[in-house]
Design a protein around this motif. Structure first.
Motif, short mmCIF file in Angstrom:
data_model
loop_
_atom_site.label_atom_id
_atom_site.label_comp_id
_atom_site.label_asym_id
_atom_site.label_seq_id
_atom_site.Cartn_x
_atom_site.Cartn_y
_atom_site.Cartn_z
N PHE A 56 47.36 48.59 44.07
CA PHE A 56 47.18 48.19 45.47
C PHE A 56 45.71 48.24 45.86
CE2 PHE A 56 46.42 49.34 49.85
CZ PHE A 56 47.06 48.31 50.52
N VAL A 57 45.03 49.32 45.50
CA VAL A 57 43.61 49.46 45.84
C VAL A 57 42.79 48.32 45.22
CG1 VAL A 57 41.57 50.94 45.61
CG2 VAL A 57 43.80 51.96 46.09
N ALA A 58 43.08 48.00 43.95
CA ALA A 58 42.35 46.93 43.28
C ALA A 58 42.64 45.58 43.93
CB ALA A 58 42.73 46.89 41.80
N GLY A 59 43.92 45.32 44.23
CA GLY A 59 44.29 44.04 44.83
C GLY A 59 43.71 43.86 46.22
N ALA A 60 43.83 44.90 47.04
CA ALA A 60 43.28 44.83 48.39
C ALA A 60 41.76 44.74 48.36
CB ALA A 60 43.73 46.04 49.20
N GLY A 61 41.14 45.45 47.40
CA GLY A 61 39.68 45.38 47.29
C GLY A 61 39.21 43.99 46.89
N ALA A 62 39.91 43.37 45.94
CA ALA A 62 39.55 42.01 45.53
C ALA A 62 39.70 41.04 46.70
CB ALA A 62 40.42 41.57 44.35
N ALA A 63 40.79 41.20 47.46
CA ALA A 63 41.01 40.31 48.59
C ALA A 63 39.96 40.54 49.69
CB ALA A 63 42.40 40.53 49.15
#
Length: 282
Positions: A56-63
């Protein structure tokens, strides 16, 4: 309104795709068997992976980095709030103990000279919350209010991560109206900022409900921090004070009251809580 909707759709889509990709990559490399450092036992005593949180952290950070419509300072604030609270949550996931629980327990231990992983997380998330708030606030008073709201929301979201899908459902139920208000009120930056964590969380919800994975402190703290940040960029000072008061009241109540028991004792809340889940054990 059109720009806000377009940015929101982009943020949700990027967050969802990036979170699923990160989850797939992490489970392949780190593993989900009982020997993995990321595996814990859930409320049924069954093994479950905490890798949903870093995903989640990686996905939200990329977004947050890629979604159009976010001013530079807001984008930086989102990266700081999400990655900072996520990293501190992951530290607690991996190295935390159960000797002290809750704000009172960790701060009491700190007063005795014992630095618990929870105390490190509380102080660290407070610092990252203030740092993120400083980037989107006007003056010291607003920075303090907004920072406390962001940090408090990060902690509160984690208090709901005790049953499958609960923290994500709370995030969707609270973030959904904020997203709708941002789109309708022609606040494209807030719309994009709100959609980022909602898209990432929704993409991971099936694994959470299926009791294969959970957000853990890393994911829940980041989800709450990002939604808290989105809220303070939209609300006026009275609304932000109301948000802070609500977060503080619920956090204080959690020290004495079991949210799980309250939800189970309310027909409407229990129905929402059980939606998509396996039946509860007898």
């Amino acid at each position: 309104m059109a720009r806000g909707l377009l940015y929101a759709l982009a943020g949700a889509a990027i967050g969802a795709v990036a979170a699923r990709a990160a989850y797939t990559a992490l489970t392949r490399t780190q593993g989900t068997d009982t020997g993995s450092r990321w595996t814990r036992k859930n409320h049924r005593g069954e093994p479950i992976t905490l890798l949903e949180g870093p995903a989640f952290v990686a996905g939200a950070g990329a977004a947050a980095a890629l979604t159009p419509g976010l001013p530079g300072r807001v984008r930086t604030a989102a990266l700081l709030a999400g990655a900072g609270s996520g990293a501190l949550g992951a530290y607690d996931d991996l190295y935390g103990t159960t000797s002290s629980k809750g704000f009172k327990g960790h701060l009491s231990a700190l007063a005795r000279g014992e630095v618990t992983s929870g105390a490190v997380k509380i102080l660290g998330i407070g610092a990252t919350g203030l740092g993120a708030a400083a980037l989107v606030s006007r003056g010291p008073a607003d920075t303090l209010i907004n920072g406390a709201a962001i940090a408090g929301a990060a902690n509160l979201a984690n208090l709901f991560d005790l049953r499958p899908g609960r923290a994500i459902k709370v995030g969707l139920l609270t973030g959904g109206p904020l997203l709708a208000a941002a789109v309708a009120g022609d606040s494209p930056a807030t719309a994009a900022l709100t959609a980022v964590p909602l898209g990432a969380a929704a993409a991971l919800l099936p694994d959470d409900l299926g009791e294969r994975a959970m957000l853990g402190d890393a994911g829940a703290n980041a989800l709450g921090a990002l939604l808290g940040l989105a809220a303070v960029t939209k609300l006026g000072r009275p609304g932000r004070l109301a948000l802070l008061g609500t977060v503080a009241a619920l956090t204080a109540a959690s020290e004495k009251i079991s949210f799980t028991k309250v939800i189970a004792g309310n027909k409407v809340l229990n129905r929402i809580d059980m939606l998509g889940r396996r039946p509860a054990d007898a």
